[in-house]
Design a protein around this motif. Structure first.
Motif, PDB file in Angstrom:
ATOM      1  N   PHE A 106       0.820  -1.211   0.000  1.00 40.35           N
ATOM      2  CA  PHE A 106       0.000   0.000   0.000  1.00 40.35           C
ATOM      3  C   PHE A 106       0.854   1.262   0.000  1.00 40.35           C
ATOM      4  O   PHE A 106       0.482   2.272  -0.604  1.00 40.35           O
ATOM      5  CB  PHE A 106      -0.969  -0.010   1.182  1.00 40.35           C
ATOM      6  CG  PHE A 106      -2.000  -1.092   1.089  1.00 40.35           C
ATOM      7  CD1 PHE A 106      -2.995  -1.027   0.132  1.00 40.35           C
ATOM      8  CD2 PHE A 106      -1.968  -2.200   1.928  1.00 40.35           C
ATOM      9  CE1 PHE A 106      -3.950  -2.037   0.015  1.00 40.35           C
ATOM     10  CE2 PHE A 106      -2.904  -3.208   1.819  1.00 40.35           C
ATOM     11  CZ  PHE A 106      -3.907  -3.133   0.860  1.00 40.35           C
ATOM     12  N   PHE A 107       2.002   1.186   0.652  1.00 37.47           N
ATOM     13  CA  PHE A 107       2.906   2.333   0.654  1.00 37.47           C
ATOM     14  C   PHE A 107       3.375   2.635  -0.765  1.00 37.47           C
ATOM     15  O   PHE A 107       3.354   3.778  -1.219  1.00 37.47           O
ATOM     16  CB  PHE A 107       4.102   2.050   1.560  1.00 37.47           C
ATOM     17  CG  PHE A 107       5.045   3.209   1.693  1.00 37.47           C
ATOM     18  CD1 PHE A 107       4.838   4.187   2.654  1.00 37.47           C
ATOM     19  CD2 PHE A 107       6.146   3.332   0.849  1.00 37.47           C
ATOM     20  CE1 PHE A 107       5.714   5.265   2.783  1.00 37.47           C
ATOM     21  CE2 PHE A 107       7.025   4.406   0.964  1.00 37.47           C
ATOM     22  CZ  PHE A 107       6.809   5.371   1.930  1.00 37.47           C
ATOM     23  N   VAL A 161      -5.437   3.241   6.286  1.00 39.89           N
ATOM     24  CA  VAL A 161      -4.596   2.153   5.786  1.00 39.89           C
ATOM     25  C   VAL A 161      -3.220   2.690   5.401  1.00 39.89           C
ATOM     26  O   VAL A 161      -2.179   2.124   5.750  1.00 39.89           O
ATOM     27  CB  VAL A 161      -5.248   1.462   4.574  1.00 39.89           C
ATOM     28  CG1 VAL A 161      -4.277   0.474   3.915  1.00 39.89           C
ATOM     29  CG2 VAL A 161      -6.510   0.723   5.003  1.00 39.89           C
ATOM     30  N   LEU A 162      -3.208   3.798   4.696  1.00 37.85           N
ATOM     31  CA  LEU A 162      -1.956   4.411   4.250  1.00 37.85           C
ATOM     32  C   LEU A 162      -1.167   4.969   5.433  1.00 37.85           C
ATOM     33  O   LEU A 162       0.057   4.886   5.471  1.00 37.85           O
ATOM     34  CB  LEU A 162      -2.256   5.517   3.239  1.00 37.85           C
ATOM     35  CG  LEU A 162      -3.126   5.091   2.040  1.00 37.85           C
ATOM     36  CD1 LEU A 162      -3.306   6.257   1.084  1.00 37.85           C
ATOM     37  CD2 LEU A 162      -2.503   3.903   1.322  1.00 37.85           C
ATOM     38  N   LYS A 163      -1.891   5.532   6.392  1.00 36.41           N
ATOM     39  CA  LYS A 163      -1.243   6.096   7.585  1.00 36.41           C
ATOM     40  C   LYS A 163      -0.540   4.994   8.385  1.00 36.41           C
ATOM     41  O   LYS A 163       0.605   5.169   8.819  1.00 36.41           O
ATOM     42  CB  LYS A 163      -2.279   6.800   8.461  1.00 36.41           C
ATOM     43  CG  LYS A 163      -1.688   7.422   9.726  1.00 36.41           C
ATOM     44  CD  LYS A 163      -2.777   8.065  10.576  1.00 36.41           C
ATOM     45  CE  LYS A 163      -2.204   8.642  11.864  1.00 36.41           C
ATOM     46  NZ  LYS A 163      -3.269   9.213  12.726  1.00 36.41           N
ATOM     47  N   ARG A 164      -1.212   3.855   8.567  1.00 39.05           N
ATOM     48  CA  ARG A 164      -0.622   2.744   9.322  1.00 39.05           C
ATOM     49  C   ARG A 164       0.622   2.204   8.620  1.00 39.05           C
ATOM     50  O   ARG A 164       1.621   1.874   9.270  1.00 39.05           O
ATOM     51  CB  ARG A 164      -1.651   1.633   9.514  1.00 39.05           C
ATOM     52  CG  ARG A 164      -2.725   1.958  10.550  1.00 39.05           C
ATOM     53  CD  ARG A 164      -3.494   0.704  10.945  1.00 39.05           C
ATOM     54  NE  ARG A 164      -4.224   0.145   9.821  1.00 39.05           N
ATOM     55  CZ  ARG A 164      -5.471   0.478   9.500  1.00 39.05           C
ATOM     56  NH1 ARG A 164      -6.113   1.410  10.215  1.00 39.05           N
ATOM     57  NH2 ARG A 164      -6.091  -0.085   8.474  1.00 39.05           N
ATOM     58  N   SER A 165       0.562   2.137   7.299  1.00 41.53           N
ATOM     59  CA  SER A 165       1.712   1.632   6.541  1.00 41.53           C
ATOM     60  C   SER A 165       2.911   2.554   6.710  1.00 41.53           C
ATOM     61  O   SER A 165       4.045   2.098   6.927  1.00 41.53           O
ATOM     62  CB  SER A 165       1.343   1.511   5.056  1.00 41.53           C
ATOM     63  OG  SER A 165       2.443   1.038   4.317  1.00 41.53           O
ATOM     64  N   GLU A 167       3.436   4.775   9.175  1.00 40.96           N
ATOM     65  CA  GLU A 167       3.882   4.772  10.568  1.00 40.96           C
ATOM     66  C   GLU A 167       4.707   3.532  10.878  1.00 40.96           C
ATOM     67  O   GLU A 167       5.696   3.591  11.609  1.00 40.96           O
ATOM     68  CB  GLU A 167       2.681   4.869  11.507  1.00 40.96           C
ATOM     69  CG  GLU A 167       2.011   6.245  11.485  1.00 40.96           C
ATOM     70  CD  GLU A 167       0.763   6.299  12.344  1.00 40.96           C
ATOM     71  OE1 GLU A 167       0.256   5.210  12.720  1.00 40.96           O
ATOM     72  OE2 GLU A 167       0.292   7.412  12.640  1.00 40.96           O
ATOM     73  N   HIS A 168       4.296   2.399  10.330  1.00 40.48           N
ATOM     74  CA  HIS A 168       5.039   1.150  10.521  1.00 40.48           C
ATOM     75  C   HIS A 168       6.452   1.293   9.954  1.00 40.48           C
ATOM     76  O   HIS A 168       7.448   0.903  10.585  1.00 40.48           O
ATOM     77  CB  HIS A 168       4.296   0.001   9.832  1.00 40.48           C
ATOM     78  CG  HIS A 168       4.834  -1.352  10.162  1.00 40.48           C
ATOM     79  ND1 HIS A 168       4.179  -2.516   9.862  1.00 40.48           N
ATOM     80  CD2 HIS A 168       6.003  -1.747  10.749  1.00 40.48           C
ATOM     81  CE1 HIS A 168       4.894  -3.540  10.257  1.00 40.48           C
ATOM     82  NE2 HIS A 168       6.006  -3.109  10.798  1.00 40.48           N
ATOM     83  N   GLU A 211      14.016   9.371  -0.977  1.00 37.72           N
ATOM     84  CA  GLU A 211      15.287   9.225  -0.286  1.00 37.72           C
ATOM     85  C   GLU A 211      15.527  10.339   0.727  1.00 37.72           C
ATOM     86  O   GLU A 211      15.972  10.084   1.847  1.00 37.72           O
ATOM     87  CB  GLU A 211      16.438   9.187  -1.295  1.00 37.72           C
ATOM     88  CG  GLU A 211      17.800   8.955  -0.656  1.00 37.72           C
ATOM     89  CD  GLU A 211      18.900   8.776  -1.683  1.00 37.72           C
ATOM     90  OE1 GLU A 211      20.052   8.545  -1.263  1.00 37.72           O
ATOM     91  OE2 GLU A 211      18.610   8.878  -2.897  1.00 37.72           O
ATOM     92  N   ASN A 212      15.233  11.569   0.367  1.00 41.37           N
ATOM     93  CA  ASN A 212      15.478  12.689   1.277  1.00 41.37           C
ATOM     94  C   ASN A 212      14.656  12.585   2.548  1.00 41.37           C
ATOM     95  O   ASN A 212      15.140  12.851   3.651  1.00 41.37           O
ATOM     96  CB  ASN A 212      15.188  14.014   0.581  1.00 41.37           C
ATOM     97  CG  ASN A 212      16.236  14.365  -0.450  1.00 41.37           C
ATOM     98  OD1 ASN A 212      17.359  13.882  -0.384  1.00 41.37           O
ATOM     99  ND2 ASN A 212      15.870  15.192  -1.417  1.00 41.37           N
ATOM    100  N   GLU A 213      13.412  12.187   2.389  1.00 41.18           N
ATOM    101  CA  GLU A 213      12.502  12.127   3.540  1.00 41.18           C
ATOM    102  C   GLU A 213      12.820  10.980   4.488  1.00 41.18           C
ATOM    103  O   GLU A 213      12.763  11.149   5.715  1.00 41.18           O
ATOM    104  CB  GLU A 213      11.059  11.995   3.046  1.00 41.18           C
ATOM    105  CG  GLU A 213      10.033  11.956   4.166  1.00 41.18           C
ATOM    106  CD  GLU A 213       8.599  11.876   3.657  1.00 41.18           C
ATOM    107  OE1 GLU A 213       7.687  11.730   4.489  1.00 41.18           O
ATOM    108  OE2 GLU A 213       8.389  11.958   2.423  1.00 41.18           O
ATOM    109  N   TYR A 214      13.177   9.829   3.941  1.00 43.20           N
ATOM    110  CA  TYR A 214      13.319   8.639   4.790  1.00 43.20           C
ATOM    111  C   TYR A 214      14.759   8.181   5.025  1.00 43.20           C
ATOM    112  O   TYR A 214      15.029   7.512   6.024  1.00 43.20           O
ATOM    113  CB  TYR A 214      12.519   7.480   4.192  1.00 43.20           C
ATOM    114  CG  TYR A 214      11.033   7.688   4.255  1.00 43.20           C
ATOM    115  CD1 TYR A 214      10.316   7.390   5.413  1.00 43.20           C
ATOM    116  CD2 TYR A 214      10.337   8.200   3.158  1.00 43.20           C
ATOM    117  CE1 TYR A 214       8.949   7.589   5.477  1.00 43.20           C
ATOM    118  CE2 TYR A 214       8.963   8.406   3.213  1.00 43.20           C
ATOM    119  CZ  TYR A 214       8.269   8.099   4.376  1.00 43.20           C
ATOM    120  OH  TYR A 214       6.909   8.308   4.432  1.00 43.20           O
ATOM    121  N   ILE A 215      15.674   8.509   4.123  1.00 45.29           N
ATOM    122  CA  ILE A 215      17.058   8.026   4.256  1.00 45.29           C
ATOM    123  C   ILE A 215      18.015   9.153   4.631  1.00 45.29           C
ATOM    124  O   ILE A 215      18.710   9.074   5.641  1.00 45.29           O
ATOM    125  CB  ILE A 215      17.521   7.334   2.951  1.00 45.29           C
ATOM    126  CG1 ILE A 215      16.653   6.103   2.678  1.00 45.29           C
ATOM    127  CG2 ILE A 215      18.995   6.944   3.053  1.00 45.29           C
ATOM    128  CD1 ILE A 215      16.982   5.389   1.386  1.00 45.29           C
TER     129      ILE A 215
END
Length: 267
Positions: A106-107, A161-165, A167-168, A211-215
């Motif tokens: 879903f992500f 659903v998207l929020k949980r994905s 956040e996980h 990449e910028n946001e998560y890595i």
């Protein structure tokens, strides 16, 4: 040994990285889920879930990603002729399981342009209907896949659903960032199967231009990511398809296939 997989498949990347790291020879079969090749009756009869990868060694067939990797470890250790056969320790296995718990479906779909996502979704549904007509004995199983496709589209409309994905994923990456502040690799100072599981997750984020946001926002992960991209296994399994212009070539080739088949009504 045979592996049915595709470069787009995150779990396929995990298994192929393990095979390359362990130096195991295998016969490669590409099965593109975006073009519906995993819905072909020959593949469907073996694997009704249609998920990739599928690993086959003689009559032994494995669908579960972690089980495949652990099986590869056993093959590698036995083939080496080592007297003391050792496999991934508890910490490695725990990391493998924790990473595998995050479902990228879903992500990934939520970060795919809607017009392309809906177009491919419609194409896949038509593929399923066509295969259902060709193989009436599998009609009930194909019908379940058709229902699943519609349910996926409905879930993508649910912000929870998207929020949980998301956040996980954030929780997972924060744990990884903390661990990499203490060690070079995920489970210590040596590269392990835990890293094999993590690398495709980071690659997926880069593919989605996140990449910028998560890595990059996590310095330890950013340093780790730069390091693991230098491994021969990464270059062969992932870099070959998704670095630079190759990323666009890989995606455009698949998109053109779907477009042409749709225009010709050939599913």
């Amino acid at each position: 040994m045979q592996l049915y997989h595709h470069p787009f498949s995150l779990d396929s990347q995990k298994v192929r990285l393990a095979l390359e790291e362990k130096g195991i020879d295998y016969t490669s079969y590409h099965v593109n889920p975006i073009t519906g090749k995993n819905m072909d009756s020959s593949f469907f009869r073996v694997n009704p879930t249609t998920r990739l990868p599928v690993f086959q060694n003689g009559a032994h067939i494995i669908f579960n990603t972690i089980e495949i990797i652990q099986y590869i470890e056993r093959i590698a250790e036995v083939s080496s002729g080592a007297n003391n056969i050792t496999f991934s320790g508890r910490e490695v296995v725990e990391w493998m399981q924790e990473i595998q718990e995050w479902n990228p479906k879903f992500f990934t779909l939520s970060h795919t342009p809607e017009k392309y996502r809906l177009y491919v979704s419609k194409f896949i549904r038509r593929v399923v209907i066509a295969r259902m007509s060709e193989s009436p004995d599998l009609a009930s199983a194909y019908h379940r896949k058709l229902k699943e496709a519609y349910e996926t589209e409905e879930k993508l409309k649910d912000p929870d659903v998207l929020k949980r994905s998301r956040e996980h994923l954030v929780v997972l990456l924060d744990e990884v960032e903390k661990k990499l502040n203490e060690t070079t690799y995920l489970a210590g100072e040596e590269f392990t199967m835990a890293d094999v599981m993590l690398i495709p997750v980071l690659s997926r984020l880069v593919l989605l231009d996140l990449e910028n946001e998560y890595i990059a926002s996590r310095p330890n992960i950013a340093e780790y990511w730069a390091m693991v991209q230098q491994r021969p296994s990464y270059k062969k399994v992932i870099g070959k398809y998704f670095n630079g212009w190759r990323k666009h070539k890989t995606l455009i080739k698949t998109w053109c296939f779907v477009r042409i088949r749709s225009l010709l009504g050939r599913y």
